[in-house]
Design a protein around this motif. Structure first.
Motif, PDB file in Angstrom:
ATOM      1  N   CYS A  57       0.843  -1.193   0.000  1.00  0.00           N
ATOM      2  CA  CYS A  57       0.000   0.000   0.000  1.00  0.00           C
ATOM      3  C   CYS A  57       0.877   1.241   0.000  1.00  0.00           C
ATOM      4  N   GLY A  58       0.270   2.371  -0.344  1.00  0.00           N
ATOM      5  CA  GLY A  58       1.003   3.629  -0.340  1.00  0.00           C
ATOM      6  C   GLY A  58       1.033   4.265   1.036  1.00  0.00           C
ATOM      7  N   LYS A  87      -7.534   1.354   2.546  1.00  0.00           N
ATOM      8  CA  LYS A  87      -8.159   1.663   1.255  1.00  0.00           C
ATOM      9  C   LYS A  87      -7.663   0.688   0.178  1.00  0.00           C
ATOM     10  N   PHE A  88      -6.391   0.317   0.298  1.00  0.00           N
ATOM     11  CA  PHE A  88      -5.764  -0.521  -0.720  1.00  0.00           C
ATOM     12  C   PHE A  88      -6.584  -1.761  -1.018  1.00  0.00           C
ATOM     13  N   VAL A  89      -7.064  -2.415   0.044  1.00  0.00           N
ATOM     14  CA  VAL A  89      -7.826  -3.650  -0.128  1.00  0.00           C
ATOM     15  C   VAL A  89      -9.319  -3.385  -0.206  1.00  0.00           C
ATOM     16  N   SER A  90      -9.768  -2.284   0.403  1.00  0.00           N
ATOM     17  CA  SER A  90     -11.207  -2.105   0.640  1.00  0.00           C
ATOM     18  C   SER A  90     -11.984  -1.381  -0.450  1.00  0.00           C
ATOM     19  N   GLN A  91     -11.339  -0.471  -1.155  1.00  0.00           N
ATOM     20  CA  GLN A  91     -12.135   0.368  -2.060  1.00  0.00           C
ATOM     21  C   GLN A  91     -12.754  -0.413  -3.205  1.00  0.00           C
ATOM     22  N   ASP A  92     -12.153  -1.523  -3.551  1.00  0.00           N
ATOM     23  CA  ASP A  92     -12.694  -2.353  -4.639  1.00  0.00           C
ATOM     24  C   ASP A  92     -13.848  -3.236  -4.190  1.00  0.00           C
ATOM     25  N   TYR A 128     -15.298   6.277   2.711  1.00  0.00           N
ATOM     26  CA  TYR A 128     -14.025   6.839   3.169  1.00  0.00           C
ATOM     27  C   TYR A 128     -13.074   7.079   1.997  1.00  0.00           C
ATOM     28  N   ASN A 154      -7.103   2.068  -6.986  1.00  0.00           N
ATOM     29  CA  ASN A 154      -8.364   1.334  -6.955  1.00  0.00           C
ATOM     30  C   ASN A 154      -9.395   1.932  -7.910  1.00  0.00           C
ATOM     31  N   VAL A 193     -12.093   0.110 -10.389  1.00  0.00           N
ATOM     32  CA  VAL A 193     -13.535   0.351 -10.325  1.00  0.00           C
ATOM     33  C   VAL A 193     -14.021   0.945 -11.645  1.00  0.00           C
ATOM     34  N   PRO A 209     -16.423   3.046  -1.386  1.00  0.00           N
ATOM     35  CA  PRO A 209     -16.831   3.320   0.001  1.00  0.00           C
ATOM     36  C   PRO A 209     -16.811   4.804   0.380  1.00  0.00           C
ATOM     37  N   ASP A 218      -3.215   5.117  -3.270  1.00  0.00           N
ATOM     38  CA  ASP A 218      -4.013   3.888  -3.227  1.00  0.00           C
ATOM     39  C   ASP A 218      -5.399   4.109  -3.830  1.00  0.00           C
TER      40      ASP A 218
END
Lengths: 402, 378
Positions: free
Chosen positions: A116-117, A345-350, B72, B106, B110, B70, B102
């Motif tokens: 991640c960044g 965010k790296f794993v979650s936004q998708d 956030y 993503n 998306v 999301p 990041d």
């Protein structure tokens, strides 16, 4: 249910690991702060002791100190929207409170942004604080994972430079025999960890993902050492014995679930009890499998690391969806539990799109839980419990319809 | 357009930029390539005979996007997704998403899922600005972008096309830098609102036209000599947000001595140098710009560089415009603030793009900040 005996070794393993970190310099070693996707085998070959600030933050969370540490970091001016691992780290430094007596001062900060960044910025803060050199392994992300020769050349250059940096700090040449020895041990540990994870395919699964999360510590923090090999040898043997005897991790396994993303560390026990009470077993996850994919070959480890960081660790969308579809079949899953993790965010936004894609392909439903991997102020357990119960009701009704 | 109002053409563009692009498209039959910010090389898009048009999500009300990304997530990403879901991006022939954090990483995933019919390019900007072979990597990436745009627009940019684009954008930036000087000299005529109208519209219309329109601006406006001179500030942030902020700065008597926003001075501060290879020139420009927060340089220099730039600008204070959920920006604030204040430069940190902050709150805080730094100036 009968607890897994091998897990009792973890307390001492962790104590010894942190004690080793704190005494490293006394024994002529150097300390490097690292993250998961870094070539730790190079560090072992030059007597650099790898320390994982993320792992430290996990322990803070598991000991229910993360609210206090997070608040301390926010009082320093760090936004509450920042990764809660980082805030725990900053808070522990500020308050001097830590279950591991803190962390020793680093001689090097090494990270790769294929994880991640956020880690880059976190480690920049630490680099300034400790006046310690920092190396970022910049891993370009190609969005769809197609081969990228220019990125491979760029990353390889960085790895070669890293060798020079390590040698400059330690005053020692990298002993490639010792690198190969560490690589062998990493591979052994990874292969044994894979056996642990594959045990989850049995019905009933002999280990829950919650216990897998707890057992991860050696593969994360001591990959490349005999400690990790010995622990996973014991754990995998015990699990294979449980499989042979039909011993499950929970009493009445009715539903088999996948956990996406990092755990909600402060709530492992509560979630475990809730799911067990409903006959739901978390049998596999994205997070635990990441550490089964970090071994490289002895012949040309630099090239292997390049490919690993660019094409596997980088978590491209299609790759992720295909893996989940494959795991649905291998693990005979009934449902997917997606942790929309505010701090990652790296794993979650998708996740909304991953869920859609996986359900479209497999027909298996998924539920998204909004939470955080380490800060209990950012989620409501009541909401999470309600959502999980509703999800399990859905799975129940699907089963009844047959 | 109102020929008597020299600011009119720029206002027309910014009234409805995507509609304006649609009108351009009908007139020219050209392609419109949308791009997020920062650091997509517009010269390459221009050289492919397309119109580059910047896409900003700040200020867009989020509704449908929440089902796909999301809460956030910063507004800059969510807002652009929202625009796409509303159909507002129908004029675009393609989108370029720069990978700088990041979230943009993503967003690339998306985007492809949500808008499969709209070609997108994911520009893999390197993060290690101090590492020599990052330049080789970026050169390869720019070349890849050039080839990809050729497939979309049907025009493969030649070296001459690229050089012409480099020259054009350098000329445009030189004139925009002059505009920043005029703002400092004559802020009553060259207000912050007008200055940033120029930079924002430059990102959304043909540069040749923009350059031509700039000739009619009041370059001969006399310097202001006032007993109550405006207070110079340096602004650190991604974008100017909320949109009313320029008017607030003008009304409260601030002048922007320098800024690092991607739509402000940072976007015009540096030209592409004279090189035989125009792509190499664009690479050089990228590495010479003020580092964006998502890039990595020596961590100490991240902070000392900011302190030096703020001091060199002559600013009396620094205002941070930090977009909510922008981790890269937020991590730097405590150390940056401490270093600036130790150097005698007061700071104000405003969280923007949060949906919950109001114009009134922003005004109040800037007012208080002005009072504070004005009293220190006396």
């Amino acid at each position: 249910m009968e607890p897994i005996q091998s897990l009792k070794q973890l307390k001492q393993i962790n104590i010894d690991y942190y004690a080793g970190a704190h005494t490293a310099k006394q024994s002529g070693k150097f300390v490097a702060y690292v993250n998961a996707f870094t070539p730790v085998e190079l560090l072992y070959a030059t007597d650099m002791y790898p320390v994982y600030p993320e792992n430290h933050a996990v322990i803070i969370g598991a000991r229910k100190l993360s609210s206090e540490m997070g608040a301390a970091a926010e009082a320093m001016g760090y936004s509450a929207d920042l990764c809660s691992y980082a805030r725990c780290d900053f808070g522990a430094i500020k308050t001097g409170r830590s279950p591991t007596w803190g962390l020793p001062k680093p001689d090097l900060l090494l990270i790769s942004n294929s994880q991640c960044g956020t880690l880059t910025k976190w480690f920049e803060v630490l680099s300034r604080l400790y006046d310690a050199p920092m190396v970022l392994l910049d891993v370009p992300h190609s969005s769809s994972g197609e081969p990228d020769p220019a990125a491979e050349a760029y990353l390889r250059d960085q790895l070669e430079d890293l060798v020079r940096v390590i040698e400059g700090i330690t005053g020692r040449s990298v002993d490639w025999d010792r690198v190969r020895e560490a690589i062998r041990k990493s591979k052994q540990a990874s292969d044994l960890w894979t056996r642990v994870l594959e045990a989850g395919m049995a019905r009933p699964a002999p280990i829950t993902v919650f216990d897998q999360f707890i057992s991860m510590a050696p593969i994360v923090a001591q990959r490349g050492t005999q400690v990790a090999v010995d622990f996973y040898e014991a754990l995998s043997s015990e699990l294979e014995s449980r499989v042979a005897q039909g011993v499950g991790a929970i009493g009445n396994e009715r539903f088999r679930l996948f956990w996406d993303n990092l755990p909600i560390w402060p709530e492992l026990r509560g979630l475990s009890q809730l799911l067990e009470g409903r006959g739901a077993n978390l049998v596999t996850s994205l997070y635990t499998w990441a550490w089964a994919q970090l071994s490289v070959g002895e012949a040309d480890p630099l090239t292997d690391w390049v490919r690993q960081y660019l094409y596997t660790a980088n978590l491209h969308f299609e790759y992720r969806v295909n893996r989940y579809v494959e795991m649905a079949e291998r693990y005979q899953l009934d449902g997917f539990v997606y942790h929309s993790n505010r701090s990652c965010k790296f794993v979650s936004q998708d996740i909304p799109e991953v869920r859609r894609a996986v359900t479209e392909i497999t027909g298996i439903p998924g539920v998204i839980l909004e939470a955080d991997h380490n800060d209990p102020r950012l989620y409501s357990m009541e909401s999470i419990e309600n959502q999980l119960n509703s999800f399990l009701d859905l799975l129940e009704s699907r089963r009844n319809k047959g | 357009m109102n020929n008597q109002d020299p600011w009119g053409p720029f206002e027309q563009v910014m009234k409805a930029p995507l509609e304006w692009a649609g009108t351009w498209k009908k007139k020219t039959s050209g392609c419109v390539i949308g791009h997020l910010l920062p650091d997509v090389p517009e010269e390459i898009i221009h050289a492919a005979s397309a119109l580059p048009t910047a896409l900003e999500g700040a200020g867009v009300g989020i509704s449908r996007a929440r089902a796909h990304i999301p809460s956030y997530t910063c507004n800059h990403a969510s807002g652009v997704v929202e625009l796409g879901l509303q159909g507002a991006l129908a004029v675009l022939d393609a989108v370029v998403i720069p990978y700088v954090c990041d979230t943009t990483r993503n967003l690339g995933h998306v985007w492809n899922r949500l808008f499969p019919a709209l070609p997108s390019e994911f520009l893999r900007l390197p993060k290690r600005l101090d590492f020599p072979s990052a330049r080789d990597y970026l050169h390869a990436e720019y070349t890849r972008l050039t080839e990809s745009l050729a497939r979309i627009t049907g025009h493969k940019a030649s070296e001459n096309d690229l050089q012409a684009a480099v020259n054009l954008y350098n000329s445009s930036r030189a004139q925009l830098r002059h505009a920043f000087l005029k703002h400092r000299e004559a802020p009553r005529v060259w207000t912050a609102s007008r200055l940033f109208l120029l930079t924002a519209s430059a990102l959304r219309c043909p540069r040749e036209d923009h350059l031509e329109w700039m000739k009619a601006l009041p370059w001969d406006a006399k310097p202001d000599h006032s007993d109550n001179p405006p207070v110079p500030i340096y602004v650190k942030g991604k974008v100017w947000d909320p949109p009313q902020i320029f008017r607030i700065l003008d009304e409260l008597g601030f002048v922007v001595a320098g800024d690092e926003t991607v739509t402000g001075f940072r976007s015009v501060a540096v030209d592409a140098p004279d090189r035989e290879d125009p792509v190499a020139a664009l690479v050089d420009r990228h590495f010479a710009m003020i580092p964006y927060v998502g890039y990595h340089i020596d961590p100490g220099r991240t902070i000392t560089g900011l302190v030096d730039r703020a001091r060199e600008s002559g600013a009396a204070g620094v205002v941070y415009l930090n977009p909510k959920f922008c981790e890269a920006a937020a991590f730097d604030v405590p150390d940056g603030r401490k270093a600036l204040e130790n150097a005698g430069t007061p700071c104000l940190v405003l969280e923007t793009s949060s949906g919950s902050s109001s114009e009134g709150q922003v005004r109040l805080r800037l007012e208080a900040f002005r009072e504070m730094i004005s009293s220190e100036l006396l």
